[in-house]
Design a protein around this motif. Structure first.
Motif, mmCIF file in Angstrom:
data_model
loop_
_atom_site.group_PDB
_atom_site.id
_atom_site.type_symbol
_atom_site.label_atom_id
_atom_site.label_comp_id
_atom_site.label_asym_id
_atom_site.label_seq_id
_atom_site.Cartn_x
_atom_site.Cartn_y
_atom_site.Cartn_z
ATOM 1 N N ARG A 141 43.159 49.156 42.268
ATOM 2 C CA ARG A 141 42.034 49.148 43.206
ATOM 3 C C ARG A 141 40.698 49.046 42.469
ATOM 4 O O ARG A 141 40.540 49.494 41.342
ATOM 5 C CB ARG A 141 42.060 50.424 44.051
ATOM 6 C CG ARG A 141 41.016 50.403 45.154
ATOM 7 C CD ARG A 141 41.069 51.627 45.997
ATOM 8 N NE ARG A 141 40.711 52.766 45.166
ATOM 9 C CZ ARG A 141 41.015 54.017 45.449
ATOM 10 N NH1 ARG A 141 41.690 54.309 46.515
ATOM 11 N NH2 ARG A 141 40.652 54.985 44.658
ATOM 12 N N ASP A 142 39.732 48.465 43.153
ATOM 13 C CA ASP A 142 38.369 48.278 42.659
ATOM 14 C C ASP A 142 38.306 47.324 41.468
ATOM 15 O O ASP A 142 37.471 47.478 40.575
ATOM 16 C CB ASP A 142 37.714 49.627 42.317
ATOM 17 C CG ASP A 142 37.605 50.523 43.533
ATOM 18 O OD1 ASP A 142 37.377 49.995 44.635
ATOM 19 O OD2 ASP A 142 37.761 51.743 43.390
ATOM 20 N N HIS A 143 39.178 46.337 41.492
ATOM 21 C CA HIS A 143 39.160 45.299 40.465
ATOM 22 C C HIS A 143 39.172 43.927 41.131
ATOM 23 O O HIS A 143 39.539 43.779 42.289
ATOM 24 C CB HIS A 143 40.363 45.432 39.523
ATOM 25 C CG HIS A 143 40.195 46.516 38.524
ATOM 26 N ND1 HIS A 143 40.516 47.826 38.800
ATOM 27 C CD2 HIS A 143 39.709 46.500 37.269
ATOM 28 C CE1 HIS A 143 40.247 48.577 37.740
ATOM 29 N NE2 HIS A 143 39.755 47.789 36.804
ATOM 30 N N VAL A 144 38.787 42.938 40.353
ATOM 31 C CA VAL A 144 38.743 41.558 40.820
ATOM 32 C C VAL A 144 39.560 40.703 39.860
ATOM 33 O O VAL A 144 39.668 41.011 38.678
ATOM 34 C CB VAL A 144 37.284 41.047 40.906
ATOM 35 C CG1 VAL A 144 36.621 41.035 39.544
ATOM 36 C CG2 VAL A 144 37.217 39.675 41.538
ATOM 37 N N VAL A 145 40.135 39.653 40.389
ATOM 38 C CA VAL A 145 40.859 38.694 39.566
ATOM 39 C C VAL A 145 40.423 37.293 39.996
ATOM 40 O O VAL A 145 40.196 37.038 41.177
ATOM 41 C CB VAL A 145 42.395 38.896 39.678
ATOM 42 C CG1 VAL A 145 42.888 38.645 41.083
ATOM 43 C CG2 VAL A 145 43.137 38.032 38.696
ATOM 44 N N GLY A 185 43.629 50.741 48.672
ATOM 45 C CA GLY A 185 45.050 50.873 48.378
ATOM 46 C C GLY A 185 45.229 51.414 46.969
ATOM 47 O O GLY A 185 44.264 51.848 46.326
ATOM 48 N N THR A 186 46.452 51.372 46.487
ATOM 49 C CA THR A 186 46.743 51.902 45.148
ATOM 50 C C THR A 186 46.952 50.776 44.152
ATOM 51 O O THR A 186 46.233 50.665 43.173
ATOM 52 C CB THR A 186 47.987 52.804 45.194
ATOM 53 O OG1 THR A 186 47.800 53.785 46.211
ATOM 54 C CG2 THR A 186 48.187 53.518 43.872
ATOM 55 N N THR A 187 47.952 49.955 44.392
ATOM 56 C CA THR A 187 48.199 48.794 43.526
ATOM 57 C C THR A 187 48.596 47.611 44.385
ATOM 58 O O THR A 187 49.060 47.754 45.505
ATOM 59 C CB THR A 187 49.331 49.058 42.501
ATOM 60 O OG1 THR A 187 50.526 49.356 43.204
ATOM 61 C CG2 THR A 187 48.969 50.164 41.532
ATOM 62 N N LEU A 188 48.420 46.457 43.808
ATOM 63 C CA LEU A 188 48.755 45.203 44.453
ATOM 64 C C LEU A 188 49.310 44.305 43.361
ATOM 65 O O LEU A 188 48.803 44.317 42.235
ATOM 66 C CB LEU A 188 47.479 44.597 45.048
ATOM 67 C CG LEU A 188 47.591 43.432 45.998
ATOM 68 C CD1 LEU A 188 48.289 43.863 47.296
ATOM 69 C CD2 LEU A 188 46.213 42.893 46.327
ATOM 70 N N ASN A 189 50.359 43.573 43.647
ATOM 71 C CA ASN A 189 50.902 42.629 42.672
ATOM 72 C C ASN A 189 50.396 41.231 43.005
ATOM 73 O O ASN A 189 50.566 40.752 44.125
ATOM 74 C CB ASN A 189 52.429 42.650 42.676
ATOM 75 C CG ASN A 189 52.968 43.877 41.990
ATOM 76 O OD1 ASN A 189 52.521 44.219 40.904
ATOM 77 N ND2 ASN A 189 53.905 44.548 42.610
ATOM 78 N N ILE A 190 49.786 40.602 42.008
ATOM 79 C CA ILE A 190 49.263 39.253 42.140
ATOM 80 C C ILE A 190 50.061 38.382 41.180
ATOM 81 O O ILE A 190 49.987 38.581 39.968
ATOM 82 C CB ILE A 190 47.759 39.182 41.775
ATOM 83 C CG1 ILE A 190 46.953 40.220 42.536
ATOM 84 C CG2 ILE A 190 47.221 37.771 41.986
ATOM 85 C CD1 ILE A 190 46.962 40.072 44.032
ATOM 86 N N ALA A 191 50.856 37.469 41.727
ATOM 87 C CA ALA A 191 51.718 36.601 40.908
ATOM 88 C C ALA A 191 52.564 37.433 39.948
ATOM 89 O O ALA A 191 52.752 37.092 38.792
ATOM 90 C CB ALA A 191 50.881 35.567 40.167
ATOM 91 N N GLY A 192 53.054 38.580 40.441
ATOM 92 C CA GLY A 192 53.925 39.440 39.645
ATOM 93 C C GLY A 192 53.217 40.405 38.713
ATOM 94 O O GLY A 192 53.850 41.221 38.057
ATOM 95 N N GLU A 193 51.900 40.350 38.654
ATOM 96 C CA GLU A 193 51.122 41.231 37.768
ATOM 97 C C GLU A 193 50.419 42.296 38.600
ATOM 98 O O GLU A 193 49.803 41.980 39.612
ATOM 99 C CB GLU A 193 50.079 40.434 36.982
ATOM 100 C CG GLU A 193 50.669 39.422 36.023
ATOM 101 C CD GLU A 193 51.391 40.086 34.859
ATOM 102 O OE1 GLU A 193 50.948 41.150 34.393
ATOM 103 O OE2 GLU A 193 52.418 39.531 34.418
ATOM 104 N N LEU A 234 39.759 37.239 44.013
ATOM 105 C CA LEU A 234 40.411 38.194 44.890
ATOM 106 C C LEU A 234 39.902 39.573 44.507
ATOM 107 O O LEU A 234 40.005 39.974 43.343
ATOM 108 C CB LEU A 234 41.929 38.122 44.721
ATOM 109 C CG LEU A 234 42.729 38.993 45.682
ATOM 110 C CD1 LEU A 234 44.026 38.288 46.038
ATOM 111 C CD2 LEU A 234 43.019 40.340 45.101
ATOM 112 N N TYR A 235 39.302 40.284 45.463
ATOM 113 C CA TYR A 235 38.791 41.635 45.253
ATOM 114 C C TYR A 235 39.765 42.610 45.917
ATOM 115 O O TYR A 235 40.053 42.495 47.100
ATOM 116 C CB TYR A 235 37.408 41.811 45.894
ATOM 117 C CG TYR A 235 36.359 40.906 45.322
ATOM 118 C CD1 TYR A 235 35.633 41.279 44.202
ATOM 119 C CD2 TYR A 235 36.087 39.667 45.898
ATOM 120 C CE1 TYR A 235 34.670 40.449 43.667
ATOM 121 C CE2 TYR A 235 35.125 38.830 45.374
ATOM 122 C CZ TYR A 235 34.429 39.229 44.263
ATOM 123 O OH TYR A 235 33.479 38.398 43.737
#
Length: 143
Positions: free
Chosen positions: A127-131, A115-123, A110-111
């Protein structure tokens, strides 16, 4: 053109060809905006563009309507058993969406690029990061 905003967003995703197709003629496939399915999910708070592959989480459309144009021949995406999918999700503020599970062993990333922040599974993810995500588990996403 510096006085105007640039509305172009370009992502190139390169996948090595399967071993059996290493010497096939080169192919290029242009994908046009109007040909890419645009699904409204989560009561309209999530817009999902299905660039490649399929998305079956929409009650509003049948799976055949979720398919984008056909991929280049001999590519990983040309074989549906490879489950190649590229989605672009836009979440309104406060929107929640669950990325559906798939089969075990797929490579899934997931890239987050706008935006500013996004919560992925509560974490939180900035921006500009990948998980990297597990393919065999649903993943909760919240804007």
């Amino acid at each position: 053109f510096k006085d105007r905003s640039n509305t172009l967003e370009l992502f190139q995703i390169w996948l090595n060809l399967p071993k059996a197709n290493k010497m096939v003629p080169a192919a290029y496939k242009m994908l046009w905006n109007e040909d890419i399915p645009n699904l409204q999910l989560a009561s309209g708070t999530v817009q999902l563009r299905v660039v490649a592959g399929e998305y079956h989480g929409s009650a509003e459309r049948s799976p055949s309507e979720n398919r984008p144009p056909s991929p280049p021949p001999h590519s990983w995406a040309s074989d549906p058993t490879n489950k190649v999918a590229v989605w672009v999700a836009t979440l309104q503020p406060g929107a929640k969406w669950t990325i559906p599970e798939e089969v075990v062993g797929l490579s899934r990333s997931l890239y987050f690029y706008r935006g500013t922040t996004l919560n992925i599974a509560g974490e939180p993810l900035t921006r500009d990061h990948v998980v990297q995500l597990r393919s065999d588990a649903q993943v909760a996403v919240e804007n």
